[in-house]
Enzyme design. Structure first.
Site, PDB file in Angstrom:
ATOM      1  N   TYR A   1      32.464   1.046 -48.189  1.00  0.00           N
ATOM      2  CA  TYR A   1      33.377   1.194 -46.991  1.00  0.00           C
ATOM      3  C   TYR A   1      33.929   1.995 -46.069  1.00  0.00           C
ATOM      4  CZ  TYR A   1      32.983  -3.843 -48.769  1.00  0.00           C
ATOM      5  OH  TYR A   1      32.387  -5.016 -49.134  1.00  0.00           O
TER       6      TYR A   1
ATOM      7  N   GLU B   1      27.016  -3.888 -50.358  1.00  0.00           N
ATOM      8  CA  GLU B   1      27.919  -4.149 -49.758  1.00  0.00           C
ATOM      9  C   GLU B   1      28.102  -3.241 -48.703  1.00  0.00           C
ATOM     10  OE1 GLU B   1      31.863  -5.375 -51.496  1.00  0.00           O
ATOM     11  OE2 GLU B   1      30.834  -6.604 -53.088  1.00  0.00           O
TER      12      GLU B   1
HETATM   13  C1  BGC Z   1      34.571  -6.147 -53.205  1.00  0.00           C
HETATM   14  C2  BGC Z   1      34.663  -7.311 -52.399  1.00  0.00           C
HETATM   15  C3  BGC Z   1      35.639  -7.113 -51.357  1.00  0.00           C
HETATM   16  C4  BGC Z   1      35.247  -6.032 -50.278  1.00  0.00           C
HETATM   17  C5  BGC Z   1      36.340  -6.114 -49.099  1.00  0.00           C
HETATM   18  C6  BGC Z   1      34.660  -4.707 -52.302  1.00  0.00           C
HETATM   19  O1  BGC Z   1      35.379  -3.961 -52.866  1.00  0.00           O
HETATM   20  O2  BGC Z   1      33.369  -5.996 -53.857  1.00  0.00           O
HETATM   21  O3  BGC Z   1      34.988  -8.262 -53.208  1.00  0.00           O
HETATM   22  O4  BGC Z   1      36.162  -8.406 -50.788  1.00  0.00           O
HETATM   23  O5  BGC Z   1      35.435  -4.814 -51.038  1.00  0.00           O
HETATM   24  O6  BGC Z   1      37.541  -5.549 -49.849  1.00  0.00           O
END
Ligand code: BGC
Length: 457
Positions: A297, A370
């Site tokens: 992220y 992700e």
């Molecule tokens: C998690 C998700 C979460 C996303 C955004 C990740 O840490 O796996 O479940 O919604 O980040 O915060």
């Protein structure tokens, strides 16, 4: 004379067999928490405590995916993804976390898998995405070693039922966040504030991961990975106090979870703090993986903690106690998502290249399990810019020699964003929480077109 607008810049070409997908998790989308024999989860219990969820909401209905999964699979098919990462809710399959299996719970995932396969989409289940059965949580949850064994027994049950149709598995999602936010700081379920005493929860999750890998393979389920969250850690300054604090943060977020899995050892700094026959456990934890999943992220800028007596610091919506030996700082000079997270695509290239440098041939092929951002609105051009930038950064890492096999966007739908409730919208598809109506956003159409272009080759 009017000028034609610039044609949209195409993404660089990804390999033909590259896996394109989107991710969700059970507690965030399913709802139906008391239906068909599902047991309580630690998140149901946590959300029921006043003040735990910022908007006072809970996951009882969420996006009602449990009843609307066919509509959601149709959205996936139209989007054109080849894979869908979802999670199986342990308390739906084993209401008490061990012992009796709830056939109706397994039936739901059976139907979902069949629906996906009929749509030409590969199901990628994650066995655990933070929704510990409350019965186990009350006995200590992941602080207790037996939870790892129970997790492996549950993994065996799920593989026994879905293994004939599932070609790619994920054991755990982000054990780092559950350890830090759930057991260390108390911002997530189960709401414990144990600080460094939370470390056993990390070890037991990793042990559960290794045991689950063995259990899956014993059921002839293969192609297994983990979804660990990682990000570059930048020191706030070259001063020693700041670099030491940044190194510690890097250790807790990155090395503590990557090294046992990839190298079969813990970083020296924490090795003595972990419970059990650690050397034997590490042999299980480091069962070779078919691929390594990374949730990315943002990078984190870290400095030494402020002077004593300065009180808690707030970071990304989280209150950090002053006794922590590091202090995350705001990163300036980059755009921010609605969550306040800085948008730094090049840090994804940096992360992947640094993993390759750190772990060399011990790093199996990587999958980004992700990546995504929170923005309001259905005309979400910021999300398009975010995804476009991160896909270019990913491609740059591949050009630099990192083997990356797939990319999953977080998330298909707006959903229950844990302690933030429904206030943060990560979806490619907007959900109206009053009517549960789904509306694809601009980013959904952008991704659909980009995938079509990739498929044309
Ligand atoms: C998690 C998700 C979460 C996303 C955004 C990740 O840490 O796996 O479940 O919604 O980040 O915060």
């Amino acid at each position: 004379m009017t000028m034609a607008p610039d044609p949209p810049r195409s993404l660089p070409r990804f390999p033909r067999d590259f896996v394109w997908g989107v991710s969700t998790s059970a507690a965030q989308i399913e709802g139906a928490v008391a239906e068909d024999g599902r047991g309580r989860s630690a998140w149901d219990a946590f959300a029921a405590e006043p003040g735990r969820i910022k908007d006072g909401s809970d996951p009882r209905v969420a996006t009602d995916h449990y009843h609307r999964y066919r509509e959601d699979v149709a959205l996936l098919r139209e989007l054109g993804v080849g894979a869908y990462r979802f999670s199986v809710a342990w308390p739906r399959v084993m209401p008490d976390g061990s012992g009796a299996v709830n056939a109706a719970g397994l039936d739901f995932y059976d139907r979902l898998v069949d629906e996906l396969l009929a749509a030409g989409i590969a199901p990628v289940p994650t066995l655990f995405h933070w929704d510990t059965p409350q019965a186990l949580e009350e006995g200590g949850g992941w602080l207790v070693r037996e939870t790892a064994d129970r997790f492996a027994a549950y993994a065996e049950v799920v593989a026994g039922r879905l293994g004939d149709r599932v070609a790619r598995w994920i054991t755990l999602n982000e054990p780092a966040e559950l350890t830090l936010l759930g057991y260390g700081l108390g911002q997530h379920a189960p709401g414990r504030q144990l600080l460094f005493e939370a470390l056993p929860a990390a070890h037991h999750q990793l042990l559960g991961h290794g045991l689950a890998v063995q259990a899956l393979r014993a059921q002839r389920a293969g192609n297994i990975g983990i979804a660990n969250s990682h990000g570059p850690t930048w020191p706030a300054s070259p001063a020693e106090a700041d670099t030491a604090a940044a190194d510690l943060y890097d250790l807790l977020l990155n090395r503590l979870f990557a090294e046992p899995v990839l190298l079969g050892r813990y970083p020296d700094e924490v090795a003595g703090l972990l419970p059990g026959p650690v050397a034997e456990d590490l042999r299980i934890i480091s069962e070779p993986l078919d691929w390594y999943g990374i949730n990315y992220y943002q990078p984190t800028l870290v400095g030494a903690p402020a002077a004593e007596g300065s009180g808690p610091t707030a970071f990304g919506g989280i209150q950090l106690p002053p006794e922590l030996p590091f202090a995350p700082r705001e990163i300036e000079g980059y755009p921010r998502t609605d969550f306040g997270w800085p948008v730094v695509p090049e840090a994804l290239t940096e992360l992947l290249v640094s993993f390759r440098e750190r772990y060399g041939d011990r790093l199996p092929p990587v999958v980004i399990t992700e990546n995504g951002c929170a923005y309001e609105g259905t005309g979400d051009t910021e999300r398009i810019t975010f995804l476009d930038g991160h896909l270019r950064a990913l491609h740059a890492a591949m050009e630099a020699g990192v083997e990356v096999r797939g990319y999953f966007v977080w998330s298909l739908l707006d959903n229950f964003e844990w302690a933030e409730g429904y206030a943060r919208r990560f979806g490619l598809v907007h959900v109206d929480y009053a009517t549960l109506e789904r509306t694809p956003k601009a980013s959904y159409h952008w991704l659909r077109d980009a995938l079509r272009e990739q498929a044309r080759g």
